[in-house]
Design an enzyme around this catalytic site. Structure first.
Site, mmCIF file in Angstrom:
data_model
loop_
_atom_site.group_PDB
_atom_site.id
_atom_site.type_symbol
_atom_site.label_atom_id
_atom_site.label_comp_id
_atom_site.label_asym_id
_atom_site.label_seq_id
_atom_site.Cartn_x
_atom_site.Cartn_y
_atom_site.Cartn_z
ATOM 1 N N GLU A 32 0.861 -1.166 0.000
ATOM 2 C CA GLU A 32 0.000 0.000 0.000
ATOM 3 C C GLU A 32 0.907 1.229 0.000
ATOM 4 O OE1 GLU A 32 -2.649 0.387 3.343
ATOM 5 O OE2 GLU A 32 -3.406 2.297 2.581
ATOM 6 N N ARG A 259 5.868 -12.807 9.306
ATOM 7 C CA ARG A 259 6.342 -11.440 9.172
ATOM 8 C C ARG A 259 7.714 -11.299 9.791
ATOM 9 N NH1 ARG A 259 2.723 -7.369 8.493
ATOM 10 N NH2 ARG A 259 3.703 -5.422 9.119
ATOM 11 N N LYS A 269 4.839 1.041 9.040
ATOM 12 C CA LYS A 269 4.853 2.372 8.451
ATOM 13 C C LYS A 269 4.203 3.384 9.376
ATOM 14 C CE LYS A 269 3.277 0.337 4.741
ATOM 15 N NZ LYS A 269 2.647 0.033 3.456
HETATM 16 P P1 ATP Z 1 3.093 -1.905 7.648
HETATM 17 O O1 ATP Z 1 2.467 -2.515 8.845
HETATM 18 O O2 ATP Z 1 4.532 -1.624 7.803
HETATM 19 O O3 ATP Z 1 2.330 -0.753 7.110
HETATM 20 P P2 ATP Z 1 1.818 -3.565 5.773
HETATM 21 O O4 ATP Z 1 1.732 -5.037 5.939
HETATM 22 O O5 ATP Z 1 0.627 -2.754 6.002
HETATM 23 O O6 ATP Z 1 3.059 -3.065 6.577
HETATM 24 P P3 ATP Z 1 1.825 -3.369 2.934
HETATM 25 O O7 ATP Z 1 2.323 -2.224 2.166
HETATM 26 O O8 ATP Z 1 0.380 -3.617 2.943
HETATM 27 O O9 ATP Z 1 2.411 -3.207 4.387
HETATM 28 O O10 ATP Z 1 2.590 -4.704 2.578
HETATM 29 C C1 ATP Z 1 3.089 -5.099 1.329
HETATM 30 C C2 ATP Z 1 3.550 -6.507 1.443
HETATM 31 O O11 ATP Z 1 4.658 -6.584 2.315
HETATM 32 C C3 ATP Z 1 2.483 -7.402 2.033
HETATM 33 O O12 ATP Z 1 2.429 -8.614 1.308
HETATM 34 C C4 ATP Z 1 2.938 -7.615 3.437
HETATM 35 O O13 ATP Z 1 2.487 -8.844 3.909
HETATM 36 C C5 ATP Z 1 4.444 -7.539 3.305
HETATM 37 N N1 ATP Z 1 5.047 -7.126 4.549
HETATM 38 C C6 ATP Z 1 4.820 -5.995 5.245
HETATM 39 N N2 ATP Z 1 5.518 -5.972 6.385
HETATM 40 C C7 ATP Z 1 6.223 -7.122 6.415
HETATM 41 C C8 ATP Z 1 7.139 -7.703 7.333
HETATM 42 N N3 ATP Z 1 7.454 -7.097 8.478
HETATM 43 N N4 ATP Z 1 7.677 -8.898 7.039
HETATM 44 C C9 ATP Z 1 7.368 -9.514 5.890
HETATM 45 N N5 ATP Z 1 6.519 -9.039 4.990
HETATM 46 C C10 ATP Z 1 5.936 -7.853 5.239
HETATM 47 MG MG MG Z 2 -0.740 -1.497 6.202
#
Ligand code: ATP
Ligand code: MG
Length: 745
Positions: A32, A259, A269
């Site tokens: 995102e 994760r 983020k």
């Molecule tokens: P954040 O909590 O940092 O905002 P998010 O999961 O909301 O992370 P997205 O931009 O939606 O972030 O994630 C893009 C991809 O990266 C998704 O497939 C998510 O599962 C993966 N991802 C995000 N954070 C991690 C992490 N800490 N370890 C592994 N994969 C991750």
């Molecule tokens: Mg998110």
């Protein structure tokens, strides 16, 4: 089985290809664009792009842009940047969920027509209340009974912006008593009155993740939709949607992995944004942040990040990875690659009274065990600076650097001795008057003077001023709760450090090892500012073996959470890092292990060289102690101290030291005796080494020809042969220098 040793995702992919379920693999990385990507995303990137690459498939980069209020183009750019910097290529153009809004809308219409979705009009609170709990079933709102026509009409009007936010939502009609709470009529669309950074004001409704995600996967022909564990329960919705809509195969399936979490930092983020907004850090690319942009600016390489991702592996269980593992990965990557140079952070002036004139000393950029070419000129004159800590007027026992009674070698140059100590009114040492020994030059020393160590220095007039930024962990607690856990010393600036001129003039390198201080990376810009990427560590144990050992240790750490230190261990840890200057990884190992700690302190009593001793103890001694008790060890702390002494005064090479250690742990003989009896003293005699070099070149005419024809790698072969011919005793630095010279004649 060929599959053994592969992670579960790769096993699934191989199985699916073998069974013919798919003829080609398509994955996607679906961030995102609401912030800069972090190292957790790097893990996801390396999995999705890595798998596609390995199995001849493709990986899409899709911006999951369904929330207009938090997303923007700057974040899109940062995400593209990160993927490219890590060395991957997405298939075709960047994709956007927002480009699928019309198609998604049509799927929603289809669900309504099938009686599988309805417009609900209760409040957010009621929705929550009606959903029930894990132990009690939920119930449907009366609006679930609306007719298809009414639903179609309302949904169309929602889209056209006839209602306020929260007035209506579109929900799937699944099961309000499902044991999986997510399946209790999940929301598919909500009303949102905001301008989308790509779709503008065209839409007054936006699809929810659970609706947009599976269908976007399907639209793109994704085969394996890999996400993190928190989406495990969403998988039922994923499958329900694709099955209910009776979509033509091939269809995607969702798989979840753990994760990435790392201690001493935050990895979301939202939390990173908070640090930026509260001015704790300077922006998304602050070098203390775990963002890709931050790590990049700090000086991390893509290779190190990918190797870190590979080492932590793909697991099904969440865990916290020790940040030391990331630091290990960058050291491991930089160690053989970057030039080693001299710097002085806290300068003490030394005037060499019997030296006049000026010379330039040719000094290799690379340590002797790296078969890599490159050297620079070190200016030398009567005025130099050394590190304040490298001189002591009243040294404790075991201090091996410069003192009023103890000469020292200036690395790559001459031996000097202290003649006079100059102090200011308050008694601070401000200058050393020294004498040098003209026939003591490194490489051709015939002075016969014994020194116990070599120290770094820079020539006063040619040295350049630089700003050095020393970074430490952003949080002082392993699992930070919030801003109150920030480490107040996460950034230390040294404004007037001195560096040898080659570092500033060098246009090809921007990463260096500043000897004893760590690995550094030059910030872009006019001013000479260097970020410390990571402090140094182990300098003597054989690289390959160390790598393997660390990896075993690391795997074990991944399985479980990091155990917090006891108060006693914390005190030791503080002392080791602050007073002994040990790096955190080593200090952590020592502080947590009573036996190692005791051994270390006893060895220090014998010879005060904390870093070298700690490194041997945390590597070699620790390995012995895995299978033995302290009293079963055949060597004493004093033996370790003696071994380190011989290493530091260059009596033996690191390679020989390794062998000596092995023998002393087997036979219990004192290291000094082993070296003497077996004649292991390093050969520093240049003419002797030169004759061996010539002999080796003479015996290998074919390789010489290949080398001349452009196979530069053969230089390593010649160096290896010379070392072999001297049983590893020739000073590798000299071997390196002479082989290069002779081969290029
Ligand atoms: P954040 O909590 O940092 O905002 P998010 O999961 O909301 O992370 P997205 O931009 O939606 O972030 O994630 C893009 C991809 O990266 C998704 O497939 C998510 O599962 C993966 N991802 C995000 N954070 C991690 C992490 N800490 N370890 C592994 N994969 C991750
Ligand atoms: Mg998110």
């Amino acid at each position: 089985m060929a599959n053994r040793g592969k992670d579960f995702l790769r096993r699934v992919v191989e199985e699916d290809l073998k069974s013919g379920k798919y003829s080609k693999i398509v994955t996607r990385f679906p961030p995102e664009p609401n912030g800069f990507p972090h190292i957790g995303h790097a893990k996801s990137i390396s999995i999705n792009f890595g798998i596609a690459k390995e199995y001849g498939g493709e990986c899409n980069l899709r911006m999951d842009d369904t929330n207009p209020t938090t997303e923007n183009i700057e974040f899109v750019e940062a995400l593209k940047d990160a993927v490219e910097w890590l060395g991957f290529k997405w298939s075709g153009d960047v994709r956007y969920t927002s480009d699928y809004f019309p198609q998604l809308y049509n799927y929603a219409i289809k669900l309504i027509q099938m009686g599988k979705a309805y417009v609900d009009s209760i409040s957010e609170e009621e929705i929550r209340e009606y959903r029930g709990t894990v132990t009690t079933a939920g119930r449907r709102s009366i609006y679930a009974e609306r007719s298809v026509e009414e639903n179609l009409d309302l949904f169309n009007r929602m889209r056209n912006g006839e209602f306020k936010e929260g007035e209506h939502v579109l929900r799937a009609k699944i099961d309000m008593s499902s044991p999986n709470m997510k399946m209790r009529d999940p929301l598919l669309y909500r009303i949102k009155r905001a301008t989308h950074f790509r779709a503008g004001d065209k839409w007054a409704i936006y699809p929810m993740y659970d609706f947009a995600h599976p269908l976007s996967d399907y639209i793109e022909g994704v085969t394996h939709s890999i996400c993190t564990l928190e989406f495990e329960n969403n998988r039922d919705i994923y499958n329900w949607l694709i099955e209910t809509l009776e979509l033509e195969p091939p269809r995607p399936y969702q798989y979840e992995f753990a994760r990435l979490n790392i201690n001493y930092t935050v990895m979301s983020k939202r939390k990173i944004l908070e640090l930026i907004e509260k001015n704790v850090v300077s922006g998304w690319d602050d070098p203390r942040l775990p963002t890709i942009a931050g790590l990049r600016r700090r000086g991390y390489t893509p290779e190190a990040i990918l190797s870190f991702c590979e080492q932590i592996g793909v697991a099904k269980a969440n865990s916290i990875v020790d940040i030391a593992q990331l630091e290990f990965a960058i050291r491991d990557d930089l160690n053989p690659k970057v030039p080693r140079v001299m710097s002085v952070f806290k300068p003490l002036k030394v005037t060499i009274e019997n030296y006049s004139g000026f010379e330039e000393i040719n000094a290799s950029y690379y340590p002797h065990d790296v078969p890599k070419e490159g050297s620079r000129k070190l200016p030398f004159s009567k005025e130099i600076y050394i590190e304040q800590e490298d001189f002591m007027e009243n040294p404790p026992k075991g201090y091996y650097r410069l003192t009023p009674n103890q000469p020292v070698r200036l690395k790559y140059a001459y031996i000097i001795s202290c003649e006079k100590v100059i102090k200011d009114e308050s008694g601070n040492i401000v200058e050393i008057r020294a004498r040098y020994y003209p026939n003591s030059k490194s490489g051709s020393d015939s002075s016969g003077i014994k020194v116990k160590s070599a120290i770094q220095w820079v020539e006063a007039n040619s040295a350049k001023k630089i700003e050095v930024r020393l970074y430490d962990r952003l949080f002082k607690t392993e699992i930070p709760e919030g801003i109150e856990d920030i480490n107040p010393n996460s950034l230390k600036i040294i404004e007037n450090a001195l560096i040898e001129p080659a570092v500033i003039e060098d246009k090809t390198n921007n990463r260096f090892q500043f000897e004893r201080h760590g690995y550094f990376y030059r910030e872009s810009g006019e001013r000479a500012v260097f970020n410390r990427i990571v402090p140094l560590k182990d300098s003597w144990s054989k690289k390959l073996q160390r790598g393997r050992r660390e990896r075993v240790k690391e795997r074990r750490q991944v399985e479980g959470r990091v155990i917090p230190m006891t108060p006693e261990e914390k005190i030791l840890f503080e002392r080791y890092t602050k007073e002994h200057n040990l790096n955190r990884e080593v200090a952590n190992t020592l502080a947590r292990d009573n036996r190692l700690s005791q051994f270390y302190r006893e060895a220090l009593q014998e010879f005060n060289s904390p870093i070298a001793i700690a490194n041997i103890i945390t590597n070699e001694v620790a390995r012995e102690l895995k299978v033995k008790n302290l009293d079963e060890l055949k060597f004493s702390p004093k033996d370790i101290a003696d071994l380190v002494k011989m290493l530091e005064d260059e009596t033996i090479s690191t390679k020989i030291a390794k062998g000596v250690f092995e023998e002393m742990s087997r036979s219990g003989k004192e290291p000094i005796r082993i070296v003497e009896e077996r004649g292991l003293q390093q050969i520093n005699d240049k003419s002797l080494i030169l004759s061996v070099v010539k002999e080796v070149i003479h015996r290998n005419p074919e390789n010489l020809k290949k080398f001349k024809d452009g196979n530069r790698r053969l230089q390593g072969f010649f160096i290896g042969e010379v070392l072999k011919a001297t049983n590893g005793k020739a000073n590798p630095k000299i071997v390196n220098e002479l082989v290069i010279r002779e081969l290029n004649r």
